[in-house]
Design a protein around this motif. Structure first.
Motif, PDB file in Angstrom:
ATOM      1  N   LEU A 266      19.287   3.279 -10.504  1.00 31.20           N
ATOM      2  CA  LEU A 266      17.965   2.736 -11.707  1.00 31.20           C
ATOM      3  C   LEU A 266      17.039   2.471 -11.396  1.00 31.20           C
ATOM      4  CD1 LEU A 266      21.599   1.159 -10.905  1.00 31.20           C
ATOM      5  CD2 LEU A 266      19.848  -1.201 -11.418  1.00 31.20           C
ATOM      6  N   ILE A 267      16.877   3.028 -10.683  1.00 31.91           N
ATOM      7  CA  ILE A 267      14.507   3.486 -11.151  1.00 31.91           C
ATOM      8  C   ILE A 267      14.571   3.894 -12.133  1.00 31.91           C
ATOM      9  CG2 ILE A 267      12.814   4.031  -9.673  1.00 31.91           C
ATOM     10  CD1 ILE A 267      14.134   3.030  -7.085  1.00 31.91           C
ATOM     11  N   ALA A 268      13.644   4.124 -12.528  1.00 30.08           N
ATOM     12  CA  ALA A 268      13.601   5.309 -13.826  1.00 30.08           C
ATOM     13  C   ALA A 268      11.935   5.232 -13.961  1.00 30.08           C
ATOM     14  CB  ALA A 268      13.593   3.935 -15.661  1.00 30.08           C
ATOM     15  N   GLY A 269      11.286   4.620 -12.794  1.00 27.33           N
ATOM     16  CA  GLY A 269       9.731   4.638 -12.555  1.00 27.33           C
ATOM     17  C   GLY A 269       8.691   4.493 -12.356  1.00 27.33           C
ATOM     18  N   LEU A 270       7.812   4.688 -11.187  1.00 30.06           N
ATOM     19  CA  LEU A 270       6.714   3.871 -10.681  1.00 30.06           C
ATOM     20  C   LEU A 270       4.968   3.873 -11.710  1.00 30.06           C
ATOM     21  CD1 LEU A 270       9.011   5.423  -8.820  1.00 30.06           C
ATOM     22  CD2 LEU A 270       7.365   4.453  -6.297  1.00 30.06           C
ATOM     23  N   VAL A 271       5.003   2.711 -11.566  1.00 32.59           N
ATOM     24  CA  VAL A 271       3.307   2.778 -12.224  1.00 32.59           C
ATOM     25  C   VAL A 271       2.477   2.315 -10.566  1.00 32.59           C
ATOM     26  CG1 VAL A 271       1.743   1.704 -13.485  1.00 32.59           C
ATOM     27  CG2 VAL A 271       4.789   1.716 -14.350  1.00 32.59           C
ATOM     28  N   LEU A 272       1.991   3.433 -10.050  1.00 33.48           N
ATOM     29  CA  LEU A 272       0.851   2.511  -8.992  1.00 33.48           C
ATOM     30  C   LEU A 272      -0.820   2.052  -9.175  1.00 33.48           C
ATOM     31  CD1 LEU A 272       2.469   5.083  -6.789  1.00 33.48           C
ATOM     32  CD2 LEU A 272       3.466   2.820  -7.675  1.00 33.48           C
ATOM     33  N   GLU A 273      -0.840   0.623  -8.665  1.00 32.01           N
ATOM     34  CA  GLU A 273      -2.672   0.996  -8.929  1.00 32.01           C
ATOM     35  C   GLU A 273      -3.490   0.718  -8.223  1.00 32.01           C
ATOM     36  OE1 GLU A 273      -5.805  -0.251 -10.122  1.00 32.01           O
ATOM     37  OE2 GLU A 273      -4.668  -1.613 -11.800  1.00 32.01           O
ATOM     38  N   SER A 274      -4.096   1.469  -7.592  1.00 31.60           N
ATOM     39  CA  SER A 274      -5.115   1.996  -6.625  1.00 31.60           C
ATOM     40  C   SER A 274      -3.904   1.963  -5.185  1.00 31.60           C
ATOM     41  CB  SER A 274      -5.992   0.886  -6.249  1.00 31.60           C
ATOM     42  OG  SER A 274      -6.061   0.105  -7.538  1.00 31.60           O
ATOM     43  N   PRO A 275      -3.128   2.801  -5.369  1.00 40.06           N
ATOM     44  CA  PRO A 275      -2.128   2.950  -3.876  1.00 40.06           C
ATOM     45  C   PRO A 275      -2.000   3.918  -2.825  1.00 40.06           C
ATOM     46  CG  PRO A 275      -1.544   4.341  -5.652  1.00 40.06           C
ATOM     47  CD  PRO A 275      -2.524   3.970  -6.649  1.00 40.06           C
ATOM     48  N   VAL A 276      -1.815   3.202  -1.483  1.00 39.07           N
ATOM     49  CA  VAL A 276      -1.681   3.803  -0.076  1.00 39.07           C
ATOM     50  C   VAL A 276      -0.359   5.321  -0.064  1.00 39.07           C
ATOM     51  CG1 VAL A 276      -1.626   2.841   2.161  1.00 39.07           C
ATOM     52  CG2 VAL A 276      -2.513   1.191   0.923  1.00 39.07           C
ATOM     53  N   VAL A 277      -1.003   6.328  -0.547  1.00 35.88           N
ATOM     54  CA  VAL A 277      -0.157   7.013  -0.122  1.00 35.88           C
ATOM     55  C   VAL A 277      -0.052   7.484   0.773  1.00 35.88           C
ATOM     56  CG1 VAL A 277       0.583   9.262  -1.842  1.00 35.88           C
ATOM     57  CG2 VAL A 277      -0.417   7.252  -2.437  1.00 35.88           C
ATOM     58  N   ASP A 278      -1.110   7.797   1.680  1.00 34.39           N
ATOM     59  CA  ASP A 278      -0.718   7.925   3.294  1.00 34.39           C
ATOM     60  C   ASP A 278      -1.799   7.212   3.865  1.00 34.39           C
ATOM     61  OD1 ASP A 278      -1.339   9.481   5.240  1.00 34.39           O
ATOM     62  OD2 ASP A 278      -1.697  11.215   4.799  1.00 34.39           O
ATOM     63  N   TRP A 279      -1.823   6.275   4.209  1.00 36.13           N
ATOM     64  CA  TRP A 279      -2.261   5.618   5.734  1.00 36.13           C
ATOM     65  C   TRP A 279      -3.525   6.085   6.475  1.00 36.13           C
ATOM     66  CZ3 TRP A 279      -3.144   0.455   4.879  1.00 36.13           C
ATOM     67  CH2 TRP A 279      -1.979   0.386   4.189  1.00 36.13           C
ATOM     68  N   ARG A 280      -2.390   7.373   6.494  1.00 36.40           N
ATOM     69  CA  ARG A 280      -3.858   7.909   7.491  1.00 36.40           C
ATOM     70  C   ARG A 280      -5.415   8.050   7.300  1.00 36.40           C
ATOM     71  NH1 ARG A 280       0.664  11.097  10.447  1.00 36.40           N
ATOM     72  NH2 ARG A 280       1.042  11.876   8.263  1.00 36.40           N
ATOM     73  N   ILE A 281      -5.170   8.348   5.361  1.00 33.97           N
ATOM     74  CA  ILE A 281      -6.377   8.818   4.836  1.00 33.97           C
ATOM     75  C   ILE A 281      -7.206   7.639   4.659  1.00 33.97           C
ATOM     76  CG2 ILE A 281      -7.379   9.502   2.802  1.00 33.97           C
ATOM     77  CD1 ILE A 281      -5.063  11.675   2.917  1.00 33.97           C
ATOM     78  N   VAL A 282      -6.243   6.349   4.308  1.00 36.24           N
ATOM     79  CA  VAL A 282      -7.108   5.149   4.568  1.00 36.24           C
ATOM     80  C   VAL A 282      -7.683   4.832   5.560  1.00 36.24           C
ATOM     81  CG1 VAL A 282      -6.408   3.178   3.965  1.00 36.24           C
ATOM     82  CG2 VAL A 282      -5.195   4.655   2.786  1.00 36.24           C
ATOM     83  N   LEU A 283      -6.775   4.977   6.536  1.00 40.44           N
ATOM     84  CA  LEU A 283      -7.390   4.007   7.968  1.00 40.44           C
ATOM     85  C   LEU A 283      -8.665   4.989   8.287  1.00 40.44           C
ATOM     86  CD1 LEU A 283      -4.169   3.706   9.432  1.00 40.44           C
ATOM     87  CD2 LEU A 283      -5.247   1.815   8.319  1.00 40.44           C
ATOM     88  N   ASP A 284      -8.690   6.087   8.127  1.00 42.93           N
ATOM     89  CA  ASP A 284      -9.602   6.863   8.744  1.00 42.93           C
ATOM     90  C   ASP A 284     -10.797   6.959   7.642  1.00 42.93           C
ATOM     91  OD1 ASP A 284     -10.920   9.441  10.233  1.00 42.93           O
ATOM     92  OD2 ASP A 284     -11.067  10.716   7.635  1.00 42.93           O
ATOM     93  N   TYR A 285     -11.014   6.716   6.257  1.00 39.64           N
ATOM     94  CA  TYR A 285     -12.261   6.285   5.397  1.00 39.64           C
ATOM     95  C   TYR A 285     -12.309   4.732   5.613  1.00 39.64           C
ATOM     96  CZ  TYR A 285     -13.934   4.258   0.745  1.00 39.64           C
ATOM     97  OH  TYR A 285     -15.063   4.205   0.395  1.00 39.64           O
ATOM     98  N   GLN A 286     -11.438   3.986   6.248  1.00 38.09           N
ATOM     99  CA  GLN A 286     -11.797   2.790   6.610  1.00 38.09           C
ATOM    100  C   GLN A 286     -13.058   2.484   7.987  1.00 38.09           C
ATOM    101  OE1 GLN A 286     -11.819  -1.032   4.898  1.00 38.09           O
ATOM    102  NE2 GLN A 286     -11.108   0.552   2.786  1.00 38.09           N
ATOM    103  N   ALA A 287     -12.296   3.927   9.059  1.00 37.92           N
ATOM    104  CA  ALA A 287     -13.203   3.675  10.051  1.00 37.92           C
ATOM    105  C   ALA A 287     -14.287   4.526   9.751  1.00 37.92           C
ATOM    106  CB  ALA A 287     -12.440   4.483  10.901  1.00 37.92           C
ATOM    107  N   LYS A 288     -14.323   5.047   9.638  1.00 33.68           N
ATOM    108  CA  LYS A 288     -15.698   5.486   8.923  1.00 33.68           C
ATOM    109  C   LYS A 288     -17.039   4.422   7.886  1.00 33.68           C
ATOM    110  CE  LYS A 288     -14.352  10.614   8.150  1.00 33.68           C
ATOM    111  NZ  LYS A 288     -14.055  11.140   7.044  1.00 33.68           N
ATOM    112  N   LEU A 289     -16.596   4.180   7.211  1.00 32.06           N
ATOM    113  CA  LEU A 289     -17.029   2.669   6.907  1.00 32.06           C
ATOM    114  C   LEU A 289     -17.793   1.666   7.478  1.00 32.06           C
ATOM    115  CD1 LEU A 289     -15.239   1.967   2.842  1.00 32.06           C
ATOM    116  CD2 LEU A 289     -17.395   2.825   3.466  1.00 32.06           C
ATOM    117  N   LEU A 290     -16.759   1.480   8.256  1.00 32.38           N
ATOM    118  CA  LEU A 290     -17.207   0.568   9.715  1.00 32.38           C
ATOM    119  C   LEU A 290     -17.752   1.086  10.863  1.00 32.38           C
ATOM    120  CD1 LEU A 290     -14.126  -0.940   9.368  1.00 32.38           C
ATOM    121  CD2 LEU A 290     -16.289  -2.251   8.487  1.00 32.38           C
TER     122      LEU A 290
END
Length: 407
Positions: A266-290
């Motif tokens: 049934l899925i025809a497509g996805l629209v992603l706004e500011s998405p998390v595509v790989d959590w490890r990249i996000v968590l590494d970035y957040q660790a550097k910020l903090l």
């Protein structure tokens, strides 16, 4: 025969040997202490990642001019953004809408109030800047009904905004981490104008839907099942094409639905706004910020993905970071994807979004924004945001014939 080395040792004074032993004991204790602290910090960070938290204040109200209907806030990378936003506070109002920036200096920013604030109003100085803009579904002035989606954890509340004419195309809106359904309301008018029915859903542990046994996030690894239940709900109501729209962690959830759902046909497509595509990249970035040491951040991720650490992280089961890495699983994707992401996101870096386009240029389109911050692309440039989605819908034949543009 005594070797020179042994002779030297035997010739050492008792006080020297005692000093060496004491130094070794001290060094061992210090190392043990460092490892203990690192372990404690890593577990604490791991728990923070998966524990739903109350909204945190991120700015202060410094002045409220009810005569001019302006508000002065402490300056942050968010509060100075052009566009329309919201502000959570407490007092005689819990949420007010903010308009354009009227002035700023090194530490403050003055904005126009779009919500009328009476002269007698009293607002707390502690506030949280928001991209929601719409705080309640009634503000859209569109017909809607409250619904309950049956899932494995219990009934999950949802809002159903039917299209003006009967439609077999539905969009299911999925909010992000630490927020709820209101985050998605900004997109409803656009899809309504395109003749598409909107289902705005909740999922386990978000404060509205039922709590799971552990009460913690799985970063999309289990939450997708609640959205999959929503697809089943839509299917029973006549939907034949489903668009998934995910915001931030909602993007990670949407991708897991697309990869795992029994309703993939049934899925025809996805629209992603500011998405998390790989959590490890996000968590590494957040660790550097903090300014969290890299070793501690790695230990936290290691604890989250390990079976032995689940009693400490309270996740109930390991977080499958490999399964949540959609760049690595890009070959499994089957549906067209539109990503809207700012290179100045400030919370979820756009690196993985760029990587996904490189891996699957046949399916993935990326609209890159600048200046706009995390999940605030609509607020910053509504015209471009809307045009990007509308054009993508039209190219994939997902709009109703003759649908008008959104206002």
């Amino acid at each position: 025969m005594v070797t020179p080395r042994r002779a030297a040792t035997r010739g050492a004074s008792p006080s020297l040997m005692a000093g060496i032993r004491a130094a070794l004991v001290t060094l061992s204790l210090a190392l043990t202490g460092v490892l203990t602290v690192m372990g404690f910090l890593s577990v604490r960070i791991a728990r923070t990642i998966v524990t739903p938290a109350a909204r945190r204040t991120d700015t202060k109200i410094l002045d409220l001019d009810t005569a001019a209907q302006t508000i002065t806030l402490a300056k942050t990378p968010d509060t100075v953004l052009p566009g329309r936003y919201g502000l959570f506070t407490t007092g005689t109002a819990s949420y007010v809408k903010l308009g354009s920036v009227l002035g700023e200096n090194d530490s403050t920013v003055k904005r126009k109030l779009l919500t009328h604030v009476a002269p007698s109003s009293q607002l707390s100085s502690e506030a949280a800047f928001s991209g929601w803009y719409y705080a309640q579904p009634e503000e859209l002035h569109l017909p809607f009904t409250p619904e309950l989606i049956g899932s494995s954890v219990g009934p999950c509340p949802a809002w159903l905004f039917p299209s003006s004419e009967p439609s077999e195309t539905w969009v299911i809106q999925i909010h992000g981490r630490g927020t709820n359904r209101q985050e998605c309301l900004r997109a409803v008018p656009l899809f309504h104008a395109a003749g598409i029915t909107s289902l705005v859903v909740s999922y386990r542990n978000d404060g509205e839907a039922p709590r799971s046994r552990t009460g913690t996030y799985a970063l999309g690894a289990t939450e997708w099942r609640d959205v999959d239940a929503a697809i089943g709900f839509a299917r029973r109501r006549g939907a034949r094409r489903i668009i998934l729209m995910g915001w931030s962690m909602g993007g990670a959830i949407a991708l897991q639905v697309a990869l795992n759902s029994a309703h993939r046909d049934l899925i025809a497509g996805l629209v992603l706004e500011s998405p998390v595509v790989d959590w490890r990249i996000v968590l590494d970035y957040q660790a550097k910020l903090l300014r969290i040491p890299h070793t501690v951040a790695d230990l936290a991720i290691g604890a989250l993905k390990s079976e032995w650490a689940t009693p400490l992280t309270r996740t109930g089961s390991p977080i499958p970071f490999d399964r949540l890495d959609v760049v690595a699983r890009a070959d499994e994707l089957r549906h067209p994807i539109l990503i809207l992401h700012s290179d100045d996101d400030g919370f979820v870096p756009s690196d993985a979004s760029h990587d996904l386009v490189v891996r699957r240029p046949d399916l993935v389109e990326l609209q890159v924004f600048e200046v706009a911050r995390h999940t605030k692309l609509w607020n910053y440039d509504q015209e471009r945001w809307s045009a990007s989605i509308r054009s993508w819908l039209q190219r994939h034949d997902l709009t109703a014939t003759g649908a008008a543009a959104d206002s």
